[in-house]
Design a protein around this motif. Structure first.
Motif, PDB file in Angstrom:
ATOM      1  N   PRO A 273      12.882 -21.990  -2.927  1.00  0.00           N
ATOM      2  CA  PRO A 273      11.685 -22.751  -3.322  1.00  0.00           C
ATOM      3  C   PRO A 273      11.428 -22.648  -4.819  1.00  0.00           C
ATOM      4  O   PRO A 273      11.720 -21.612  -5.451  1.00  0.00           O
ATOM      5  N   ALA A 274      10.873 -23.691  -5.396  1.00  0.00           N
ATOM      6  CA  ALA A 274      10.638 -23.737  -6.844  1.00  0.00           C
ATOM      7  C   ALA A 274       9.742 -22.593  -7.304  1.00  0.00           C
ATOM      8  O   ALA A 274       9.942 -22.041  -8.390  1.00  0.00           O
ATOM      9  N   GLU A 275       8.771 -22.191  -6.458  1.00  0.00           N
ATOM     10  CA  GLU A 275       7.856 -21.131  -6.876  1.00  0.00           C
ATOM     11  C   GLU A 275       8.544 -19.767  -6.953  1.00  0.00           C
ATOM     12  O   GLU A 275       8.028 -18.836  -7.583  1.00  0.00           O
ATOM     13  N   ILE A 276       9.710 -19.621  -6.309  1.00  0.00           N
ATOM     14  CA  ILE A 276      10.464 -18.384  -6.393  1.00  0.00           C
ATOM     15  C   ILE A 276      11.378 -18.418  -7.625  1.00  0.00           C
ATOM     16  O   ILE A 276      11.486 -17.445  -8.371  1.00  0.00           O
ATOM     17  N   VAL A 277      12.013 -19.555  -7.857  1.00  0.00           N
ATOM     18  CA  VAL A 277      12.942 -19.691  -8.981  1.00  0.00           C
ATOM     19  C   VAL A 277      12.197 -19.631 -10.312  1.00  0.00           C
ATOM     20  O   VAL A 277      12.624 -18.960 -11.259  1.00  0.00           O
ATOM     21  N   LYS A 278      11.044 -20.310 -10.379  1.00  0.00           N
ATOM     22  CA  LYS A 278      10.252 -20.337 -11.618  1.00  0.00           C
ATOM     23  C   LYS A 278       8.804 -20.009 -11.296  1.00  0.00           C
ATOM     24  O   LYS A 278       7.953 -20.900 -11.191  1.00  0.00           O
ATOM     25  N   PRO A 279       8.503 -18.713 -11.103  1.00  0.00           N
ATOM     26  CA  PRO A 279       7.131 -18.327 -10.775  1.00  0.00           C
ATOM     27  C   PRO A 279       6.171 -18.686 -11.900  1.00  0.00           C
ATOM     28  O   PRO A 279       6.528 -18.662 -13.082  1.00  0.00           O
ATOM     29  N   THR A 280       4.935 -19.013 -11.537  1.00  0.00           N
ATOM     30  CA  THR A 280       3.939 -19.429 -12.534  1.00  0.00           C
ATOM     31  C   THR A 280       3.303 -18.239 -13.240  1.00  0.00           C
ATOM     32  O   THR A 280       2.727 -18.379 -14.300  1.00  0.00           O
ATOM     33  N   ASN A 281       3.343 -17.048 -12.606  1.00  0.00           N
ATOM     34  CA  ASN A 281       2.720 -15.887 -13.257  1.00  0.00           C
ATOM     35  C   ASN A 281       3.755 -14.957 -13.850  1.00  0.00           C
ATOM     36  O   ASN A 281       4.921 -15.141 -13.693  1.00  0.00           O
TER      37      ASN A 281
ATOM     38  N   LYS B 261       0.823  -1.211   0.000  1.00  0.00           N
ATOM     39  CA  LYS B 261       0.000   0.000   0.000  1.00  0.00           C
ATOM     40  C   LYS B 261       0.857   1.261   0.000  1.00  0.00           C
ATOM     41  O   LYS B 261       0.414   2.320  -0.453  1.00  0.00           O
ATOM     42  N   VAL B 262       2.090   1.146   0.480  1.00  0.00           N
ATOM     43  CA  VAL B 262       2.921   2.349   0.635  1.00  0.00           C
ATOM     44  C   VAL B 262       4.224   2.323  -0.166  1.00  0.00           C
ATOM     45  O   VAL B 262       4.811   3.378  -0.418  1.00  0.00           O
ATOM     46  N   ILE B 263       4.703   1.135  -0.552  1.00  0.00           N
ATOM     47  CA  ILE B 263       5.911   1.038  -1.373  1.00  0.00           C
ATOM     48  C   ILE B 263       5.710  -0.027  -2.443  1.00  0.00           C
ATOM     49  O   ILE B 263       4.722  -0.760  -2.435  1.00  0.00           O
ATOM     50  N   ASP B 264       6.660  -0.111  -3.369  1.00  0.00           N
ATOM     51  CA  ASP B 264       6.667  -1.163  -4.376  1.00  0.00           C
ATOM     52  C   ASP B 264       7.778  -2.164  -4.078  1.00  0.00           C
ATOM     53  O   ASP B 264       8.686  -1.881  -3.289  1.00  0.00           O
ATOM     54  N   PHE B 265       7.699  -3.305  -4.747  1.00  0.00           N
ATOM     55  CA  PHE B 265       8.719  -4.339  -4.614  1.00  0.00           C
ATOM     56  C   PHE B 265       9.121  -4.841  -5.988  1.00  0.00           C
ATOM     57  O   PHE B 265       8.323  -4.832  -6.932  1.00  0.00           O
ATOM     58  N   SER B 266      10.366  -5.318  -6.062  1.00  0.00           N
ATOM     59  CA  SER B 266      10.799  -6.052  -7.250  1.00  0.00           C
ATOM     60  C   SER B 266      10.144  -7.425  -7.247  1.00  0.00           C
ATOM     61  O   SER B 266       9.476  -7.809  -6.280  1.00  0.00           O
ATOM     62  N   ALA B 267      10.343  -8.163  -8.313  1.00  0.00           N
ATOM     63  CA  ALA B 267       9.981  -9.573  -8.314  1.00  0.00           C
ATOM     64  C   ALA B 267      10.721 -10.263  -7.170  1.00  0.00           C
ATOM     65  O   ALA B 267      11.822  -9.843  -6.796  1.00  0.00           O
ATOM     66  N   PRO B 268      10.151 -11.305  -6.570  1.00  0.00           N
ATOM     67  CA  PRO B 268      10.807 -11.964  -5.431  1.00  0.00           C
ATOM     68  C   PRO B 268      12.163 -12.556  -5.806  1.00  0.00           C
ATOM     69  O   PRO B 268      12.298 -13.227  -6.825  1.00  0.00           O
ATOM     70  N   TYR B 269      13.156 -12.296  -4.967  1.00  0.00           N
ATOM     71  CA  TYR B 269      14.477 -12.869  -5.178  1.00  0.00           C
ATOM     72  C   TYR B 269      14.798 -13.944  -4.131  1.00  0.00           C
ATOM     73  O   TYR B 269      15.825 -14.617  -4.213  1.00  0.00           O
ATOM     74  N   ALA B 270      13.917 -14.107  -3.136  1.00  0.00           N
ATOM     75  CA  ALA B 270      14.137 -15.096  -2.075  1.00  0.00           C
ATOM     76  C   ALA B 270      12.813 -15.358  -1.367  1.00  0.00           C
ATOM     77  O   ALA B 270      11.772 -14.801  -1.732  1.00  0.00           O
ATOM     78  N   SER B 271      12.873 -16.208  -0.358  1.00  0.00           N
ATOM     79  CA  SER B 271      11.686 -16.536   0.417  1.00  0.00           C
ATOM     80  C   SER B 271      12.045 -16.573   1.891  1.00  0.00           C
ATOM     81  O   SER B 271      13.108 -17.082   2.266  1.00  0.00           O
TER      82      SER B 271
END
Length: 269
Positions: free
Chosen positions: A261-269, A112-122
């Motif tokens: 985690p696989a969902e971070i390395v190869k996101p589905t979206n 709501k107050v800042i933006d983020f890059s695509a996830p680089y870790a979990s």
């Protein structure tokens, strides 16, 4: 239309144009970084293995190494701005830092107050406590005192559930104080990251500390100010590139002892 009206319209248009140009310039952080030949990265050093200082007080950790890689790829000098969990967003919003690369979980509240890059870790948050305490689920926290680090995802998520479970949330300003409280018996239960709990357990064997269950898990991104499209585009592509070549996974494995985690390395979206 009289002359006074025309002058008022012209003045308003000039004001809006000026504001628009100033806003656009303010948001071109990527250009400012390249012009200054320096990127100011906010990073917390009380959260091993993400960020810590070794026995020679050298800055280290997976976030530190990721920040070094980012600066190297940009071809600029890395300037570290030391922060704590609670002041990561204020330092970003007041322009004391260009980005925050500090175990920054991507949550709806923060978006709501800042933006983020695509996830680089979990980041995983677990419930940790002495072996003698039988804790298997959130329901077992009912009526208990639980230590958290202020403004972390553990704090936010536990606070949401505290009333339902009758939990007393005990907040500490940084990770080291939270874990000192656990080691000394000031609190018997904490919400913490696995690697941190493991390190504290090894230094305090008499407490017989162990992980109980996963409390929450969030993707981790690089924090940046809202409406900064050039920087966001660069950071998203930077993450994508180093997910593909394995560099971010190698950094994570080096410090956390496991792959991303696989969902971070190869996101589905």
């Amino acid at each position: 239309m009289n002359r006074r009206s025309l002058l008022a319209i012209a003045a308003s248009a000039a004001c809006l144009l000026s504001m628009g140009l100033a806003h656009a310039a303010d948001q071109d952080t990527l250009a400012a970084i390249r012009e200054a030949k320096t990127i100011r990265v906010a990073l917390e050093f009380g959260r091993p293995p993400w960020g810590f200082k070794d026995d020679k007080l050298k800055m280290s950790g997976s976030d530190m190494e990721a920040a070094e890689l980012l600066a190297s790829d940009l071809g600029v000098k890395l300037e570290i701005v030391e922060v704590t969990g609670p002041n990561r967003i204020p330092f970003l919003q007041t322009r004391k830092a260009d980005v925050v690369l500090s175990t920054f979980s991507i949550t709806p509240e923060r978006l709501k107050v800042i933006d983020f890059s695509a996830p680089y870790a979990s980041a995983v948050q677990i419930v940790g406590a002495p072996k003698s305490l039988p804790l298997k689920s959130e329901a077992d926290l009912k009526g208990k005192r639980v230590g958290v680090t202020r403004a972390t995802t553990g704090d936010v998520e536990l606070t949401k559930k505290a009333k339902d479970f009758g939990v007393e949330v005990v907040r500490f300003d940084d990770e080291s104080t939270n874990m000192t409280a656990l080691a000394s018996g000031q609190v018997d239960i904490v919400i913490q990251e696995p690697a941190t709990l493991t390190a504290v357990a090894a230094r305090n064997p008499q407490r017989q500390l162990e992980p109980k269950f996963i409390f929450t898990q969030f993707p981790v991104g690089i924090g940046l100010r809202k409406n900064d499209p050039a920087l966001k585009s660069y950071l998203d592509q930077w993450v994508k590139t180093h997910m593909a070549d394995g560099k971010l996974n190698a950094i994570y494995r080096k410090y956390h002892g496991t792959d991303l985690p696989a969902e971070i390395v190869k996101p589905t979206n």
